[in-house]
Design an enzyme around this catalytic site. Structure first.
Site, PDB file in Angstrom:
ATOM      1  N   TYR A 218       1.174  -4.069  11.883  1.00 57.03           N
ATOM      2  CA  TYR A 218       1.214  -2.657  11.473  1.00 57.03           C
ATOM      3  C   TYR A 218       2.174  -1.819  12.320  1.00 57.03           C
ATOM      4  CZ  TYR A 218      -2.471  -3.734   8.207  1.00 57.03           C
ATOM      5  OH  TYR A 218      -3.170  -4.284   7.163  1.00 57.03           O
TER       6      TYR A 218
ATOM      7  N   HIS B 136       0.829  -1.218   0.000  1.00 57.90           N
ATOM      8  CA  HIS B 136       0.000   0.000   0.000  1.00 57.90           C
ATOM      9  C   HIS B 136       0.863   1.268   0.000  1.00 57.90           C
ATOM     10  CE1 HIS B 136      -3.933  -2.011   0.938  1.00 57.90           C
ATOM     11  NE2 HIS B 136      -3.116  -2.921   1.435  1.00 57.90           N
TER      12      HIS B 136
ATOM     13  N   ASN C 248     -10.348  -2.685   2.725  1.00 57.58           N
ATOM     14  CA  ASN C 248     -10.051  -2.681   1.284  1.00 57.58           C
ATOM     15  C   ASN C 248     -11.334  -2.410   0.513  1.00 57.58           C
ATOM     16  OD1 ASN C 248      -7.311  -3.228   1.463  1.00 57.58           O
ATOM     17  ND2 ASN C 248      -7.547  -5.428   1.239  1.00 57.58           N
TER      18      ASN C 248
HETATM   19  C1  HEM Z   1      -1.838 -10.925   7.560  1.00 57.24           C
HETATM   20  C2  HEM Z   1      -2.256 -10.146   6.637  1.00 57.24           C
HETATM   21  C3  HEM Z   1      -1.750  -8.741   6.471  1.00 57.24           C
HETATM   22  C4  HEM Z   1      -0.581  -8.182   6.887  1.00 57.24           C
HETATM   23  C5  HEM Z   1       0.530  -8.854   7.647  1.00 57.24           C
HETATM   24  C6  HEM Z   1      -0.600  -6.803   6.458  1.00 57.24           C
HETATM   25  C7  HEM Z   1       0.439  -5.919   6.623  1.00 57.24           C
HETATM   26  C8  HEM Z   1       0.454  -4.622   6.197  1.00 57.24           C
HETATM   27  C9  HEM Z   1       1.571  -3.724   6.285  1.00 57.24           C
HETATM   28  C10 HEM Z   1       2.928  -4.078   6.838  1.00 57.24           C
HETATM   29  C11 HEM Z   1       1.176  -2.524   5.797  1.00 57.24           C
HETATM   30  C12 HEM Z   1       1.996  -1.243   5.707  1.00 57.24           C
HETATM   31  C13 HEM Z   1       1.639  -0.389   6.888  1.00 57.24           C
HETATM   32  C14 HEM Z   1       2.470   0.869   7.025  1.00 57.24           C
HETATM   33  O1  HEM Z   1       3.650   0.882   6.667  1.00 57.24           O
HETATM   34  O2  HEM Z   1       1.910   1.854   7.565  1.00 57.24           O
HETATM   35  C15 HEM Z   1      -0.188  -2.660   5.415  1.00 57.24           C
HETATM   36  C16 HEM Z   1      -0.947  -1.654   4.907  1.00 57.24           C
HETATM   37  C17 HEM Z   1      -2.287  -1.793   4.664  1.00 57.24           C
HETATM   38  N1  HEM Z   1      -3.033  -2.941   4.781  1.00 57.24           N
HETATM   39 FE1  HEM Z   1      -2.424  -4.734   5.341  1.00 57.24          FE
HETATM   40  N2  HEM Z   1      -1.768  -6.543   5.844  1.00 57.24           N
HETATM   41  C18 HEM Z   1      -2.498  -7.704   5.828  1.00 57.24           C
HETATM   42  C19 HEM Z   1      -3.735  -7.902   5.321  1.00 57.24           C
HETATM   43  C20 HEM Z   1      -4.547  -6.885   4.979  1.00 57.24           C
HETATM   44  C21 HEM Z   1      -5.947  -7.017   4.742  1.00 57.24           C
HETATM   45  C22 HEM Z   1      -6.754  -8.307   4.816  1.00 57.24           C
HETATM   46  C23 HEM Z   1      -6.398  -5.778   4.496  1.00 57.24           C
HETATM   47  C24 HEM Z   1      -7.806  -5.348   4.242  1.00 57.24           C
HETATM   48  C25 HEM Z   1      -8.764  -5.660   5.044  1.00 57.24           C
HETATM   49  C26 HEM Z   1      -5.292  -4.850   4.568  1.00 57.24           C
HETATM   50  C27 HEM Z   1      -5.373  -3.499   4.388  1.00 57.24           C
HETATM   51  C28 HEM Z   1      -4.312  -2.636   4.438  1.00 57.24           C
HETATM   52  C29 HEM Z   1      -4.394  -1.244   4.117  1.00 57.24           C
HETATM   53  C30 HEM Z   1      -5.640  -0.477   3.702  1.00 57.24           C
HETATM   54  C31 HEM Z   1      -3.120  -0.718   4.258  1.00 57.24           C
HETATM   55  C32 HEM Z   1      -2.703   0.718   3.960  1.00 57.24           C
HETATM   56  C33 HEM Z   1      -2.896   1.581   5.163  1.00 57.24           C
HETATM   57  C34 HEM Z   1      -2.517   3.001   4.812  1.00 57.24           C
HETATM   58  O3  HEM Z   1      -3.225   3.593   3.971  1.00 57.24           O
HETATM   59  O4  HEM Z   1      -1.542   3.520   5.360  1.00 57.24           O
HETATM   60  N3  HEM Z   1      -4.186  -5.555   4.871  1.00 57.24           N
HETATM   61  N4  HEM Z   1      -0.606  -3.953   5.647  1.00 57.24           N
END
Ligand code: HEM
Length: 790
Positions: free
Chosen positions: A446, A159, A232
Site C-alpha cells: 500500500y 479500488h 472487503n
Molecule cells: C496481496 C494482495 C493485495 C495487494 C498486493 C493489494 C494491493 C492494493 C493496492 C495497490 C491498492 C491501492 C491502494 C492505493 O492506491 O491507495 C489496494 C487497495 C485496496 N485493497 Fe488491496 N491488495 C491486496 C489484497 C487485498 C485484500 C485481501 C483486501 C481485503 C481484505 C484488499 C482490500 C483493499 C481495499 C479495501 C482497498 C481500497 C482502499 C481505499 O479505499 O483506498 N486488498 N490494494
C-alpha cells in the site's frame, strides 16, 4: 502586521563588551555541551541483543535540556510574525491537528492567486489592446492554467472507484483482557474514523453497481496512532499468496489490447485465470452471489478477511477475525436491476451514501470479533492463515464489541476521499499480524503504490491521513513536506537533542508478538504452501449449501451470465469441471445454461482426502440471515402520480412513509406540479424518464380515474411497473390503479399459486400498513422466475 517586535536585543554593543546576541549563542553552546554530557554513553546499547530483549525493548534514555535553546534550530525562534505564528508548543506537531486547521471557507472573501494576491479580473486574459495578442506576462492566467493542467493524480491500481465518509467508532465494553488496542480500552470510548467503500476492477469513473467485491476500508484515528482495517465486503479472497495478486488483477482488469470490458469480470482473461486457480472457487461463490451487487454501502457487511492478532498489555496474544454487520441488514440488488441502474445512475451507491448522511439516516455497523487461540486454530480442519477460508460462526461465535456510525460527509471529495491512503500495515499496539502470506504482501504494497499515486513521500502529512496522535521521528525532507522540524538533530541515538525523540519501549510502544514456528521441519527458507491450503473446495461447498434456494439460483445465473461472455469454449468447460468439485447441482445448472451437451470430467483435486469439515451448513452465510432492524428507513419509494390522482390520499401516504424514515417521492410523466382530482397540488420531484422504476425500492400506484388513464398512455409506466415487479419489490395498487398491474401483465399470485405478499391491493388507504410491512421485507423473491415472465 508583525505581532511583536523581535524579543532579542539586536543593538551592537560597545567594543570589548559582550553583545546580547553573543551571550545567547554562548549559552546555547554551553547548554548543548551540558546536554551531551548528561548522556556520557549509550546506556541501552547492551540491551539490543538476545531473544528476550527483542521481545521487550527498553525505553530510550533521555536527558532534559536546561532550556529550549540547545535543541532549537535558531536563537531567533521567539521572534514571531503572522506567518511563523507563536513558538511551537514543546512536544506538539501542529501539522497533525484537526481538519479545521486546513478547512477553507471562501464566504465573503475575494479571489486571490496562490500567493495570496487579490485578483482584480477573473474574466479576461491580459492582452495588448482589446483585440491584441495575449501577453506572456499574464502570471495570473498562467498560474491558473498551470494548476488546472495538474489537477489529476493517478487513480488507484485497484479500488479506484470509491466513496468516503467520516464517523466514529464506539466501544461497548473494555476488551483489556484481549487487547491493549486504544479503541477497545473502555466502554463508551469514541474513536474518530474515516471510511472508504469501493469497487475493485473499474476505473475511477466507472459504475457503482458492477458485479464486484466492495472495499470496506476503515481508518481509526486512535490516540495511539492510526489503525487501518482495510477489508472487503466478502470474508475470503481469490488467492492465497501475494505473489499471485498482480496476476489476478491483470486478469480481471479490462483486457490490455482493447481496454474492455470496463468494471466487469465477465470476460476471457478473468475466467481463464480463476479456472486455473482452484483456490479461487470459494471466493467465486461469493462473487457470483448477490453479495457482489449490494443495494447500498449501508446494507453490506465488511470483513478484515485475514486472521489478525489481539495482544494484551501482558503481551499475550490470541487470533482474531473482524466482522462489520450493518444495522439496516444485508440487502442486495438483483442482476437485471444492477445492469439497468448502471446506465441510469452510475453513482447509485455514492449518491445513496451521501443522501443517507445528509438526511440524518446515518449508516451504522456493529463490529464483531471471532477470537480463538493458536492451539484451537491448530485443530481446525482448515488453515487460518489461508485467506480463501472462513472460520464458520458455528465454530467460533462472533462477539459484538462496538458500533460504527457514519455521520458526516466529506467537505471535499479530492482532499479526503481521493487522497486518503489506507494501508494494511497501519496497526497500533494491541493489534498484530498473523503469518498469512497474502497479508504479508499487502503490508508492503500500500505505501509503495501510494508513493506513486500521491506524488512522492510525506502523504502521511496530508490532513486526511495525518494521525491525531502526535508524530515525532527522524524522517525528514522529500516531496511536499509539511512539518517544520525544530533543531538540528534528526538521528538517534543523540545527545544534542537530549536523546529525543526516544524509543518508547515495550510499555508504550508497538512490540511484535514473538510468534514462533513450532515444528522443526517447518523451519528454513521455502517457497511452498501448507498442506491444508490445498483443500480448494470444502468451503466453496459450505457456502453454496448454506444459501437459500433463491440465492443458489442467483449464483447459477451469475455463473451462466459471466461464462456466456467467455468466448473460448475450453475455458467454460474448465470452469464447469472445477465447479463439479464444489457442487454437482450447481455445475449441471451452469452447464445447462451454457448449452453444454456433455459435462466435462471433474477437475483433478489438489488434495484427494480433505479433512472432515466441522460444519457443513452455516445459515449465517445467507444474506437472509441479517434482515436488519425491520424499519424502512432510507428506502426510496416511488408514488406514481399524474393530473387527476387522488391528491389528498397521495399526500397522506407520502407523510406516513416519510414518518417511517423512508424517502417517498412523487414521480410523474413530467417533473413539477401535479393537480389532484380534489384540487390538491403535489410536487413531482422525479419523472418517469429521469428516475426509472429500478431506482426505487418500492412502488405505490395511486387511485384516481383520470390520473391512472394518463399514466396508462405512457409507455414508461409499463416499464416502471414491470421492473418493480420483476425485481421483486413491494407494490401497492389502490383502487383504479390496479388496472395498471393488469396492463403490465402482473399476476397477483406467485408462480406457486400462493398470494404474493409483496403485492398490496387496496380499495382505500387501508393498504398502507401492509405496504410498509412489505417494504420492510425488502424483496419478495417468491414471484421470481428464470426467465422472467414479466
Ligand atoms: C496481496 C494482495 C493485495 C495487494 C498486493 C493489494 C494491493 C492494493 C493496492 C495497490 C491498492 C491501492 C491502494 C492505493 O492506491 O491507495 C489496494 C487497495 C485496496 N485493497 Fe488491496 N491488495 C491486496 C489484497 C487485498 C485484500 C485481501 C483486501 C481485503 C481484505 C484488499 C482490500 C483493499 C481495499 C479495501 C482497498 C481500497 C482502499 C481505499 O479505499 O483506498 N486488498 N490494494
Amino acid at each position: 502586521m508583525a505581532k511583536s517586535p523581535p524579543s532579542r536585543p539586536t543593538a551592537k554593543s560597545a567594543p570589548g563588551e559582550q553583545s546580547a546576541a553573543d551571550e545567547i549563542l554562548r549559552r546555547k553552546a554551553q547548554q548543548s555541551d551540558d546536554l551531551a554530557k548528561a548522556m556520557p554513553w549509550n546506556d541501552n546499547k547492551s540491551l539490543e541483543h538476545g531473544f528476550s530483549q527483542g521481545t521487550a525493548p527498553a525505553k530510550g534514555v533521555t536527558a532534559q535540556p536546561e532550556s529550549p535553546l540547545p535543541t532549537g534550530s535558531t536563537v531567533s525562534e521567539a521572534n514571531t510574525s503572522e506567518k511563523t505564528a507563536d513558538q511551537a508548543e514543546e512536544g506538539v506537531n501542529a501539522a497533525h491537528g484537526r481538519l479545521d486547521r486546513v478547512r477553507a471557507d471562501s464566504g465573503g472573501r475575494h479571489l486571490t492567486t496562490n500567493q495570496g494576491v487579490a485578483v482584480a479580473d477573473n474574466q479576461n486574459s491580459l492582452k495588448y489592446g482589446l483585440r491584441g495578442p495575449v501577453l506572456l506576462e499574464d502570471f495570473i492566467l498562467r498560474e491558473k492554467i498551470t494548476h488546472f493542467d495538474h489537477e489529476r493524480i493517478p487513480e488507484r491500481i485497484v479500488h479506484a472507484r470509491g466513496s468516503g465518509a467520516h464517523g466514529y467508532f464506539e466501544c461497548y465494553e473494555p476488551l483489556t483482557d484481549l487487547t491493549r488496542a486504544a479503541p477497545f480500552q473502555a466502554a463508551g470510548k469514541v474513536t474518530p474514523v474515516f471510511v472508504r467503500f469501493s469497487t475493485v476492477q473499474g476505473e475511477r469513473g466507472s459504475k457503482d453497481t458492477a458485479r464486484d467485491v466492495r472495499g470496506f476500508a476503515v481508518k481509526f484515528y486512535t490516540d495511539e496512532g492510526n489503525w487501518d482495517l482495510v477489508g472487503n465486503n466478502m470474508p475470503v479472497f481469490f488467492i492465497q499468496d501475494a505473489m499471485k495478486f498482480p496476476d489476478l488483477v491483470h486478469a480481471v482488469k479490462p483486457e490490455p489490447h482493447h481496454a474492455m470490458p470496463q468494471a466487469a469480470s465477465a470476460h476471457d482473461t478473468f475466467w481463464d485465470f480463476v479456472s486455473l486457480m482452484p483456490e479461487s472457487t470459494h471466493m467465486l461463490m461469493w462473487v457470483m452471489s448477490d453479495r457482489a451487487i449490494p443495494r447500498s454501502y449501508a446494507t453490506m457487511q465488511g470483513f478484515g478477511v485475514h486472521t489478525f492478532r489481539f495482544v494484551n498489555a501482558a503481551g499475550e496474544s490470541v487470533f482474531v477475525k473482524f466482522h462489520w454487520s450493518p444495522k439496516a441488514g444485508t440487502h442486495s440488488l438483483v442482476w437485471d436491476e444492477a445492469v439497468k441502474i448502471s446506465g441510469a445512475d452510475p453513482d447509485y451507491h455514492r449518491r445513496d451514501l451521501w443522501e443517507r448522511i445528509e438526511a440524518g439516516a446515518y449508516p451504522e455497523y456493529e463490529l464483531g470479533v471471532q477470537v480463538f487461540t493458536e492451539e484451537q486454530a491448530d485443530q481446525f480442519s482448515f488453515d487460518v492463515l489461508d485467506a480463501t477460508k472462513i472460520v464458520p460462526e458455528e465454530l467460533v461465535p462472533i462477539r459484538p464489541v462496538g458500533r460504527m456510525v457514519l455521520d458526516r460527509n466529506p467537505d471535499n471529495f479530492f482532499a479526503e476521499t481521493e487522497q486518503v491512503a489506507f494501508c494494511a500495515a497501519h496497526v497500533v499496539p494491541g493489534i498484530d499480524f498473523s503469518n498469512d502470506p497474502l497479508l504479508a504482501g499487502r503490508i508492503h504494497s500500500y505505501v509503495d503504490t501510494q508513493i506513486s499515486r500521491l506524488g512522492g513521500p510525506n502523504f502521511h502529512e496530508i490532513p486526511i491521513n495525518a494521525p491525531i496522535a502526535p508524530v515525532h521521528n527522524n524522517q525528514r525532507d522529500g516531496m511536499h513536506r509539511q512539518t517544520i522540524n525544530r533543531g538540528r538533530v534528526s538521528y538517534e541515538p543523540n545527545s544534542l537533542g537530549g536523546g529525543c525523540p526516544f524509543q518508547a519501549g515495550a510499555a508504550q510502544g508497538f512490540v511484535s508478538v514473538p510468534a514462533r514456528i513450532q515444528a522443526e521441519e517447518e523451519q528454513g527458507k521455502v517457497r511452498a504452501k501448507p498442506e491444508k491450503f490445498a483443500d480448494h473446495y470444502t468451503q466453496a461447498t459450505l457456502f453454496y449449501e448454506s444459501q437459500t434456494p433463491v440465492e443458489q439460483a442467483h449464483i447459477a445465473a451469475a455463473f451462466r451470465f459471466e461464462l456466456s461472455k467467455v468466448t473460448v469454449p475450453a475455458i467454460r468447460a474448465r470452469m464447469v469441471a472445477s465447479l463439479r468439485n464444489a457442487s454437482e447441482v450447481l455445475a449441471r445448472e451452469v452447464a445447462d445454461g451454457l448449452g453444454m451437451e456433455e459435462m466435462p470430467a471433474p477437475m483433478p483435486r489438489a488434495l484427494a482426502m480433505p479433512a472432515k469439515p466441522e460444519v457443513t451448513q452455516s445459515p449465517a452465510l445467507s444474506l437472509m440471515a441479517r434482515p436488519g432492524d425491520g424499519t424502512i428507513k432510507a428506502r426510496r419509494i416511488a408514488l406514481l402520480v399524474a393530473h387527476g390522482v387522488e391528491g389528498a390520499a397521495a399526500e397522506r401516504l407520502q407523510a406516513t412513509l416519510s414518518a417511517e424514515g423512508a424517502v417517498a417521492e412523487f414521480v410523474a410523466p413530467r417533473v413539477g406540479k401535479v393537480r389532484g382530482a380534489d384540487g390538491t397540488d403535489l410536487e413531482a420531484t422525479a419523472s418517469l424518464e429521469n428516475n426509472p422504476g429500478f431506482l426505487f425500492d418500492a412502488l405505490a400506484l395511486l387511485d384516481g380515474e383520470q390520473g391512472v388513464a394518463t399514466l396508462a398512455q405512457d409507455g414508461h409506466t409499463m416499464e416502471f411497473v414491470k421492473d418493480c415487479y420483476r425485481h421483486c419489490k413491494a407494490i401497492l395498487a389502490v383502487g383504479a390503479a390496479q388496472t395498471l398491474l393488469d396492463m403490465a401483465g402482473v399476476s397477483t399470485t406467485t408462480p406457486a399459486g400462493e398470494p404474493d405478499a409483496g403485492l398490496v391491493l387496496a380499495d382505500d388507504e387501508d393498504g398502507t400498513d401492509a405496504f410498509v410491512a412489505a417494504i420492510a421485507r425488502h424483496r419478495h423473491p417468491e414471484r421470481e422466475t428464470d426467465p422472467p415472465v414479466v
